[in-house]
Structures are given as C-alpha cells and as structure tokens.
Enzyme design. Structure first.
Site, short mmCIF file in Angstrom:
data_model
loop_
_atom_site.label_atom_id
_atom_site.label_comp_id
_atom_site.label_asym_id
_atom_site.label_seq_id
_atom_site.Cartn_x
_atom_site.Cartn_y
_atom_site.Cartn_z
CG ASN A 36 103.40 82.14 29.83
OD1 ASN A 36 103.20 82.72 28.76
ND2 ASN A 36 104.60 81.73 30.22
N GLY B 266 106.77 72.80 31.60
CA GLY B 266 106.39 72.05 30.41
C GLY B 266 106.85 70.60 30.42
CD GLU C 151 106.98 80.13 35.55
OE1 GLU C 151 105.79 79.80 35.47
OE2 GLU C 151 107.65 80.46 34.56
CE LYS D 65 105.16 78.46 28.91
NZ LYS D 65 106.15 77.48 29.31
CG HIS E 218 108.91 82.49 31.04
ND1 HIS E 218 109.53 81.43 30.43
CD2 HIS E 218 107.81 81.99 31.65
CE1 HIS E 218 108.82 80.33 30.66
NE2 HIS E 218 107.77 80.64 31.40
CD GLU F 230 109.22 78.88 27.88
OE1 GLU F 230 108.46 79.72 27.37
OE2 GLU F 230 108.82 77.84 28.46
CB SER G 280 104.21 70.70 35.38
OG SER G 280 105.09 70.62 34.25
#
Ligand code: PGA
Length: 251
Positions: free
Chosen positions: A12, A174, A168, A14, A97, A99, A213
């Site tokens: 991904n 991250g 996730e 991003k 996701h 985010e 991560s």
C-alpha cells in the site's frame, strides 16, 4: 483452522511516489520477484495507475487501487468508479483503510458498499478492519472488527468468499509497533470464525492479511501463524529490498 491457499503480499504505497520513483521501485521488484510462491500486488495512487499498469505488464505483480467509489458513475467529483479502475487492469482495491475511515468519515456501511462495487466489476476488495488503541485497551477488539466485517458480509451475501480481509490494528499502522504473532493470530481466528459462520467451508479460502508495521524482520513470524494469509504493507513496500524480503518470507 489452516489455510492451504497462496499467500498474498500487497503493498500500500499510500500517497507516495512519482513517475521516476515508481519506475525505479517497480523495476527493482520485477528484477527480484522471480516466480514467487505467493501472490504479489502494489496498490498505487490513482494518477499512477496507467504508468504502473504498463510497468508491471508481463510480470507476476498485480495492480491495485487504494479506494473505489460505491457509485457506478455520475456527479461524484473526485471519485473513481470500479469500472474505471478495471479499465486500467486493476485486480485489487483496498476499501475501508483506517486512514479513510478516520480522515474521510467512511462508515461501515459505506465501506460495505465500496466492497460491493468492486466485486461487481470483478475487482477483489481488500477490506480493512482494525481497532484503535483505546478500543484495544478497553477490551473491545473482537467486537470492533466483527462489527466492521459484519457490514461487509451483510451487504455482499454469497460473494463474500471473493473478498480479501486485512486486519490492521490502527495503533500498529506506521508506528513501528506491530501486533505480536499471537495477538494477530487471535484476531484472525475471530475473523475466520465469523467468515465461517457466513460462508461455511468457503471461509477457508478467504485470505486474511495482517497489516501494521510489517517489515522484513517480523514478516516471517507473522506469516507463520495459521490464519495469517499474507500482508498489507505500507512503509516497507516503498523499499524494494524490504518488500522483496517480505515476499520471500511468504513464498
Ligand atoms: P504500515 O502501513 O506498514 O506503514 O504500518 C500499513 C497500512 O496502513 O496498510
């Protein structure tokens, strides 16, 4: 429950990349990926779909998008339909996701509709679920991921065996903090049981990825868990040697 299918390692990217950086990254991946025993995909920013479509052509690397509209066409400024993604050879689309849930207010139902739009165009949605740190600390992890997945199951009926799920944990994305292999497996087992309830034996072939991560050092132990069928990789997917090591750990 064990899962006999091929693992999937999806990058991904991003909102990272440029024409030059993408070319260097994909060339390095093509050179190193070989005939790997797992499926590999890169989910790229939409302006680069056409570029990366041609960069991965003839390689085992599949193309993915990072989002898809729930709508087929029309007055939805800034959105991309599943049919448009399909025009560029997209195989996978990330939906839900964290985010997007966090910064764009995507609800469970919106995510379920996006998964349905992808499925309708023959694109495999990678449906992300995961709890925040506060939810984990309050002991709500299983309840949160079950609620998120339930919306997708409810909206997509028998097509549910065609999705990929990505667990996730938001606190691991991250941050350099990874779920331990045992923590990941425990949540994956919850998700597998839920899928089994919805789809019977078909649940065994649904891939449940871990993301948050994952890197070259921890991939092997996460991927060794019986219900971890691959990874959704952010930061480490931007560095070819790291991403290739994760692919090797999954092969
Ligand atoms: P990360 O991101 O690997 O950088 O933690 C994973 C993701 O958000 O998909």
């Amino acid at each position: 429950m064990t899962s006999p299918k091929k693992k999937l390692i999806a990058g991904n990217w991003k909102m990272n990349g440029s024409l030059a950086a993408n070319e260097a990254l994909v060339q390095a991946l093509r050179a190193g990926v070989g005939q790997s025993g797992c499926d590999v995909a890169v989910c790229v920013p939409s302006p680069y779909l056409a570029q990366v479509q041609s960069l991965v052509a003839g390689s085992p690397i599949a193309l993915g998008a990072q989002d898809v509209s729930a709508h087929a066409q029309g007055a939805y400024t800034g959105e991309q339909s599943a049919a448009m993604l399909k025009d560029f050879g997209v195989r996978y689309a990330i939906v839900g996701h964290s985010e997007r849930r966090q910064y764009h207010g995507e609800s469970d139902d919106a995510v379920a509709a996006k998964a349905g739009a992808a499925l309708g165009a023959g694109i495999t949605p990678i449906v992300c679920v995961g709890e925040t740190l506060a939810e984990r600390e309050a002991g709500h992890t299983a309840e949160v991921v079950r609620r998120q997945l339930a919306a997708v199951i409810h909206a997509n009926g028998h097509c549910i065996t065609e999705i990929v799920v990505a667990y996730e944990p938001v606190w691991a994305i991250g941050t350099g903090k990874t779920a331990t292999p045992e923590e990941a497996q425990a949540v994956h087992a919850v998700l597998r049981a839920q899928l089994h309830h919805a789809a019977g034996d078909g649940a065994a072939r649904i891939r449940i990825l871990y993301g948050g991560s994952m890197n070259a050092a921890n991939a092997a132990s996460l991927l060794a868990q019986p219900d971890v069928d691959g990874g959704l990789i952010g930061g480490a997917s931007l560095k070819a040697p790291d991403f290739l090591q994760i692919i090797a750990a999954a092969a």
